[in-house]
Scaffold this motif. Structure first.
Motif, PDB file in Angstrom:
ATOM      1  N   SER A  49       0.839  -1.200   0.000  1.00 50.30           N
ATOM      2  CA  SER A  49       0.000   0.000   0.000  1.00 50.30           C
ATOM      3  C   SER A  49       0.869   1.242   0.000  1.00 50.30           C
ATOM      4  O   SER A  49       1.935   1.264   0.617  1.00 50.30           O
ATOM      5  CB  SER A  49      -0.891   0.027   1.242  1.00 50.30           C
ATOM      6  OG  SER A  49      -1.721  -1.099   1.291  1.00 50.30           O
ATOM      7  N   GLY A  52      -1.976   8.277  -1.177  1.00 49.66           N
ATOM      8  CA  GLY A  52      -2.349   9.140  -2.294  1.00 49.66           C
ATOM      9  C   GLY A  52      -1.985  10.579  -1.992  1.00 49.66           C
ATOM     10  O   GLY A  52      -1.130  10.859  -1.146  1.00 49.66           O
ATOM     11  N   TYR A  60      -3.454   3.781  -2.305  1.00 49.31           N
ATOM     12  CA  TYR A  60      -3.494   2.850  -3.424  1.00 49.31           C
ATOM     13  C   TYR A  60      -2.860   1.541  -2.965  1.00 49.31           C
ATOM     14  O   TYR A  60      -2.074   1.524  -2.017  1.00 49.31           O
ATOM     15  CB  TYR A  60      -2.707   3.411  -4.615  1.00 49.31           C
ATOM     16  CG  TYR A  60      -3.308   4.674  -5.163  1.00 49.31           C
ATOM     17  CD1 TYR A  60      -4.283   4.624  -6.150  1.00 49.31           C
ATOM     18  CD2 TYR A  60      -2.906   5.927  -4.696  1.00 49.31           C
ATOM     19  CE1 TYR A  60      -4.846   5.790  -6.660  1.00 49.31           C
ATOM     20  CE2 TYR A  60      -3.465   7.088  -5.197  1.00 49.31           C
ATOM     21  CZ  TYR A  60      -4.431   7.012  -6.171  1.00 49.31           C
ATOM     22  OH  TYR A  60      -4.987   8.166  -6.653  1.00 49.31           O
ATOM     23  N   LYS A  85      -7.797   1.376  -5.177  1.00 45.20           N
ATOM     24  CA  LYS A  85      -7.698   2.648  -4.478  1.00 45.20           C
ATOM     25  C   LYS A  85      -8.724   2.655  -3.357  1.00 45.20           C
ATOM     26  O   LYS A  85      -9.875   2.279  -3.539  1.00 45.20           O
ATOM     27  CB  LYS A  85      -7.986   3.798  -5.441  1.00 45.20           C
ATOM     28  CG  LYS A  85      -7.995   5.163  -4.791  1.00 45.20           C
ATOM     29  CD  LYS A  85      -8.362   6.247  -5.787  1.00 45.20           C
ATOM     30  CE  LYS A  85      -8.393   7.608  -5.096  1.00 45.20           C
ATOM     31  NZ  LYS A  85      -8.707   8.684  -6.041  1.00 45.20           N
TER      32      LYS A  85
END
Length: 130
Positions: A49, A52, A60, A85
């Motif tokens: 992960s 963003g 994301y 996302k």
């Protein structure tokens, strides 16, 4: 770290090993992996992960999974990769993802079958806390 042992009537004896790295980089990227093994099913999951634009509300991810099953006289293998996302939308945790899955299996010693699936998904969840 995650560690577990157990027994299930469907799976027999089973074990779990996992590791979570919450800070792979200073920008907030993380990685987790989980291995689960039993007498009839073994799976390995991994998820990477990264934040963003707003790291508090948006992230994301890329994930992968491989699973091998051998119940009774059948046998199957599933491989899956996903990209998605996650973000907050009006206090709802929302996740969009697109997955590609490849299955190989044979049932009761028959011929080997295959399938390829492309699966879009959306998930909404909300928690209330005091």
């Amino acid at each position: 770290y995650n560690f577990g042992v157990g027994y299930g009537t469907d799976t027999g004896f089973r074990g779990t090993l996992g590791v979570n790295w919450n800070r792979v980089t200073e920008s907030g990227q993380s990685f987790r992996t989980l291995l689960q093994a039993s007498q009839v099913q073994t799976s390995l999951d991994a998820k990477y992960s990264f934040p963003g634009k707003n790291p508090v509300t948006e992230q994301y991810f890329l994930s992968g999974n491989i699973m091998n099953q051998t119940p009774n006289t059948s046998q199957g293998t599933t491989e899956k990769i996903s990209a998605g996302k996650g973000f907050l939308w009006d206090n709802w945790k929302t996740t969009f993802a697109l997955s590609q899955q490849f299955d190989q299996y044979n049932l009761r010693g028959g011929k080997r079958l295959q399938s390829h699936l492309t699966m879009p998904s959306i998930n909404f969840s909300r928690s209330y806390n005091d």
